[in-house]
Design a protein around this motif. Sequence first.
Motif, PDB file in Angstrom:
ATOM      1  N   PRO A 216      11.105   8.104   6.938  1.00  0.00           N
ATOM      2  CA  PRO A 216      10.540   8.894   8.252  1.00  0.00           C
ATOM      3  C   PRO A 216      11.479   9.700   8.366  1.00  0.00           C
ATOM      4  O   PRO A 216      11.627  10.736   9.029  1.00  0.00           O
ATOM      5  CB  PRO A 216      10.483   7.389   8.955  1.00  0.00           C
ATOM      6  CG  PRO A 216      10.726   6.640   8.306  1.00  0.00           C
ATOM      7  CD  PRO A 216      11.310   6.515   6.715  1.00  0.00           C
ATOM      8  N   GLU A 217      12.834  10.141   7.857  1.00  0.00           N
ATOM      9  CA  GLU A 217      14.241  10.537   8.378  1.00  0.00           C
ATOM     10  C   GLU A 217      13.394  11.193   7.773  1.00  0.00           C
ATOM     11  O   GLU A 217      14.277  12.857   8.445  1.00  0.00           O
ATOM     12  CB  GLU A 217      15.343   9.873   8.297  1.00  0.00           C
ATOM     13  CG  GLU A 217      15.627   9.555   6.509  1.00  0.00           C
ATOM     14  CD  GLU A 217      15.307   8.683   6.061  1.00  0.00           C
ATOM     15  OE1 GLU A 217      14.118   8.362   6.504  1.00  0.00           O
ATOM     16  OE2 GLU A 217      15.554   8.207   4.892  1.00  0.00           O
ATOM     17  N   LEU A 218      12.974  11.753   6.789  1.00  0.00           N
ATOM     18  CA  LEU A 218      12.772  12.944   6.455  1.00  0.00           C
ATOM     19  C   LEU A 218      11.828  13.876   6.780  1.00  0.00           C
ATOM     20  O   LEU A 218      11.383  15.156   7.326  1.00  0.00           O
ATOM     21  CB  LEU A 218      12.359  13.127   4.548  1.00  0.00           C
ATOM     22  CG  LEU A 218      13.619  12.930   3.707  1.00  0.00           C
ATOM     23  CD1 LEU A 218      12.956  12.707   2.565  1.00  0.00           C
ATOM     24  CD2 LEU A 218      15.204  13.677   3.859  1.00  0.00           C
ATOM     25  N   LEU A 219      10.674  12.770   7.618  1.00  0.00           N
ATOM     26  CA  LEU A 219       9.502  13.708   8.157  1.00  0.00           C
ATOM     27  C   LEU A 219       9.855  14.089   9.521  1.00  0.00           C
ATOM     28  O   LEU A 219      10.120  15.351  10.250  1.00  0.00           O
ATOM     29  CB  LEU A 219       8.542  11.831   9.153  1.00  0.00           C
ATOM     30  CG  LEU A 219       8.203  12.905  10.069  1.00  0.00           C
ATOM     31  CD1 LEU A 219       6.865  13.785   9.293  1.00  0.00           C
ATOM     32  CD2 LEU A 219       7.083  11.977  10.322  1.00  0.00           C
ATOM     33  N   VAL A 243      -3.290   5.780  -3.034  1.00  0.00           N
ATOM     34  CA  VAL A 243      -4.007   5.373  -3.550  1.00  0.00           C
ATOM     35  C   VAL A 243      -3.118   4.851  -4.734  1.00  0.00           C
ATOM     36  O   VAL A 243      -4.139   4.191  -6.393  1.00  0.00           O
ATOM     37  CB  VAL A 243      -4.376   6.320  -4.021  1.00  0.00           C
ATOM     38  CG1 VAL A 243      -4.299   7.599  -4.130  1.00  0.00           C
ATOM     39  CG2 VAL A 243      -5.993   6.143  -4.807  1.00  0.00           C
ATOM     40  N   ASN A 244      -2.669   5.590  -5.476  1.00  0.00           N
ATOM     41  CA  ASN A 244      -1.720   5.118  -6.632  1.00  0.00           C
ATOM     42  C   ASN A 244      -0.559   3.813  -6.918  1.00  0.00           C
ATOM     43  O   ASN A 244      -1.252   3.125  -7.659  1.00  0.00           O
ATOM     44  CB  ASN A 244      -0.543   6.053  -7.352  1.00  0.00           C
ATOM     45  CG  ASN A 244      -0.947   7.422  -8.145  1.00  0.00           C
ATOM     46  OD1 ASN A 244      -1.798   7.332  -8.291  1.00  0.00           O
ATOM     47  ND2 ASN A 244       0.096   8.315  -7.347  1.00  0.00           N
ATOM     48  N   THR A 245      -0.568   3.563  -5.899  1.00  0.00           N
ATOM     49  CA  THR A 245       0.609   2.320  -5.618  1.00  0.00           C
ATOM     50  C   THR A 245       0.058   1.447  -4.929  1.00  0.00           C
ATOM     51  O   THR A 245       0.570  -0.171  -4.847  1.00  0.00           O
ATOM     52  CB  THR A 245       1.422   2.665  -5.428  1.00  0.00           C
ATOM     53  OG1 THR A 245       1.728   3.767  -4.019  1.00  0.00           O
ATOM     54  CG2 THR A 245       2.389   3.313  -6.560  1.00  0.00           C
ATOM     55  N   GLY A 246      -0.324   1.725  -3.618  1.00  0.00           N
ATOM     56  CA  GLY A 246      -0.645   0.921  -2.802  1.00  0.00           C
ATOM     57  C   GLY A 246      -0.060   0.228  -2.033  1.00  0.00           C
ATOM     58  O   GLY A 246      -0.492  -0.157  -0.887  1.00  0.00           O
ATOM     59  N   SER A 247       0.879   2.056  -1.757  1.00  0.00           N
ATOM     60  CA  SER A 247       2.546   1.206  -0.732  1.00  0.00           C
ATOM     61  C   SER A 247       1.811   1.939   0.414  1.00  0.00           C
ATOM     62  O   SER A 247       1.068   2.435   1.008  1.00  0.00           O
ATOM     63  CB  SER A 247       3.023   2.759  -1.010  1.00  0.00           C
ATOM     64  OG  SER A 247       3.508   2.373  -2.744  1.00  0.00           O
ATOM     65  N   ILE A 248       2.753   0.993   1.383  1.00  0.00           N
ATOM     66  CA  ILE A 248       2.349   1.121   2.857  1.00  0.00           C
ATOM     67  C   ILE A 248       2.993   1.990   3.334  1.00  0.00           C
ATOM     68  O   ILE A 248       4.481   1.217   3.672  1.00  0.00           O
ATOM     69  CB  ILE A 248       1.966   0.023   3.786  1.00  0.00           C
ATOM     70  CG1 ILE A 248       0.188  -0.049   2.639  1.00  0.00           C
ATOM     71  CG2 ILE A 248       1.527   0.249   5.083  1.00  0.00           C
ATOM     72  CD1 ILE A 248       0.389  -2.060   3.793  1.00  0.00           C
ATOM     73  N   ASP A 249       3.032   2.973   4.177  1.00  0.00           N
ATOM     74  CA  ASP A 249       3.862   4.145   4.978  1.00  0.00           C
ATOM     75  C   ASP A 249       4.558   2.636   6.220  1.00  0.00           C
ATOM     76  O   ASP A 249       3.455   1.821   6.700  1.00  0.00           O
ATOM     77  CB  ASP A 249       2.991   4.908   5.331  1.00  0.00           C
ATOM     78  CG  ASP A 249       3.615   6.790   4.260  1.00  0.00           C
ATOM     79  OD1 ASP A 249       4.505   6.388   3.173  1.00  0.00           O
ATOM     80  OD2 ASP A 249       2.549   7.174   4.664  1.00  0.00           O
ATOM     81  N   PRO A 250       5.426   3.010   6.442  1.00  0.00           N
ATOM     82  CA  PRO A 250       6.507   2.339   7.529  1.00  0.00           C
ATOM     83  C   PRO A 250       5.376   3.140   9.251  1.00  0.00           C
ATOM     84  O   PRO A 250       5.587   3.918   9.839  1.00  0.00           O
ATOM     85  CB  PRO A 250       8.020   3.169   7.863  1.00  0.00           C
ATOM     86  CG  PRO A 250       7.452   4.100   7.061  1.00  0.00           C
ATOM     87  CD  PRO A 250       6.721   4.319   5.582  1.00  0.00           C
TER      88      PRO A 250
END
Length: 478
Positions: A216-219, A243-250
Amino acid sequence: MNTSGTLDIEDFEKYLISAFDIINGYILNINNCPVIPPGSYDDLRKSIYSDLPLQGENIGTLIDDIVENIVPYSTKIGHPCFLSWIITSPSPAGTLGELINVGLNQVPALYKGGKAATVLEDVVVRWFCQLFGYDNESGGILVSGGTMANLTALAAAREAIYPGATTTGIQNIEKPFVIYVSDQGHISVDRSAGMLGIGADMVRKIPTDEKYRMKPELLEEEILNDRSSGFEPFCVVAQAGAVNTGSIDPIDKLAEICERENIWFHVDASYGGGAVLSKNRKVLLKGIEMADSIATDPHKWFFIPAEAGLTIVKDSKHLYNAFNCSASYLGDEDSVDYKDYGFQLTRASRALKIWFAFRAYGLKRIGEIIDRNLELASGLYNRLENEECWELVSPSELSIVCFRYIPETKLDENSLNSLQFEILAELEQSGEAFLTPAVLRGKACLRICIANHRTTQEDIDQLIDLIRLIGETLIHDR
Ligand SMILES: *Cc1c(COP(=O)(O)O)cnc(C)c1O
């Protein structure tokens, strides 16, 4: 029925039963291998090709042709070891709903083109709005899939941020629009930007942390930079299940930033949306109700047959403003005509199969399947962590595990990467399973995506044993 001079078929019922037999046989045999049928494109072209059919043929013969030349060369997407991309095994109740739907052939572009179908769509849209925590101002539309769902949401966003954009275009705007997504963002975000005249080059890829989640800080930094360079930060797209890892952004943090900066916040939950039905992992979607729009795919982790995607927006007027249209040839309009909420005019009803499957199984039972998928993935992660010959390449937040086979013989990075692709090819060739790769920060990985109501612990155990064996054999034969 008098069939002369029409396209009606005399023995329709008989052939309908043949059609049902094909479907029934296909589903009864869904666990049988091969997952990916053999046959090159050229081979199949030879057996399936036919000349322009000027004269009609016997329907019984055509059905035999399907049984012989089409069914055996159909990919077993419902097989318990079809664990690639994020296409899921459709639920048979969903198939039943779709079969009936096909026969009814409703066209809910205008209310009169499908009265019950329009109301069914309202019902299904409302269910999803409720699941994701939206209130009564919200609304949405069923579309072909996640790609269209993202495009539809971004079109609503464009009109909301720049009212009139749909009419005047955005050729003359002073400050070019910028979209933000993580470096794990789905390609449909770039494609949507292209379609909307924003341009794929205007999609900024924000770096991710060690769990492949947007930082988020880079955003925030990027937004400041863009503002001071004369751009218009327009939309942030969070991945809820990359799609690659299933990660969920904060999600909650990104929602706050968007709120503060007055930027449209869209969540791409095409895959991860299913987690809303999970007992323990629903918390991963915390804050999703703050999003201005959400895309999710009933044809992914809700086990609905393709095609079924969904866009929902917190305030339904934004969809209406972007898409409402009228023309004299459409006739009188009604208060709810789905043509006003999406781009398609003639459109299939996608609600019946969802309505039917959800009611047939109940969301509790579908949620239990999703939880089982999640448990299989975390169990797999633990197994791989405890065996020498694997490297885990990303954490597993949802039901995707990315890993590599590491042989005892030391290999350089390039050979290690090509080994993973060779394993995937061999595995596909074996017919036992189908996986697709992920390339993460330069590392080629095997990727198992468990979004499948048929996959069992035994399937996963045998699959890992097989992958190991393939890996060992490949190394041995070098
Ligand atoms: C699958 C997926 C899409 C695209 O959805 P389709 O239904 O294939 O069009 C978009 N975003 C994410 C995160 C996905 O997993």
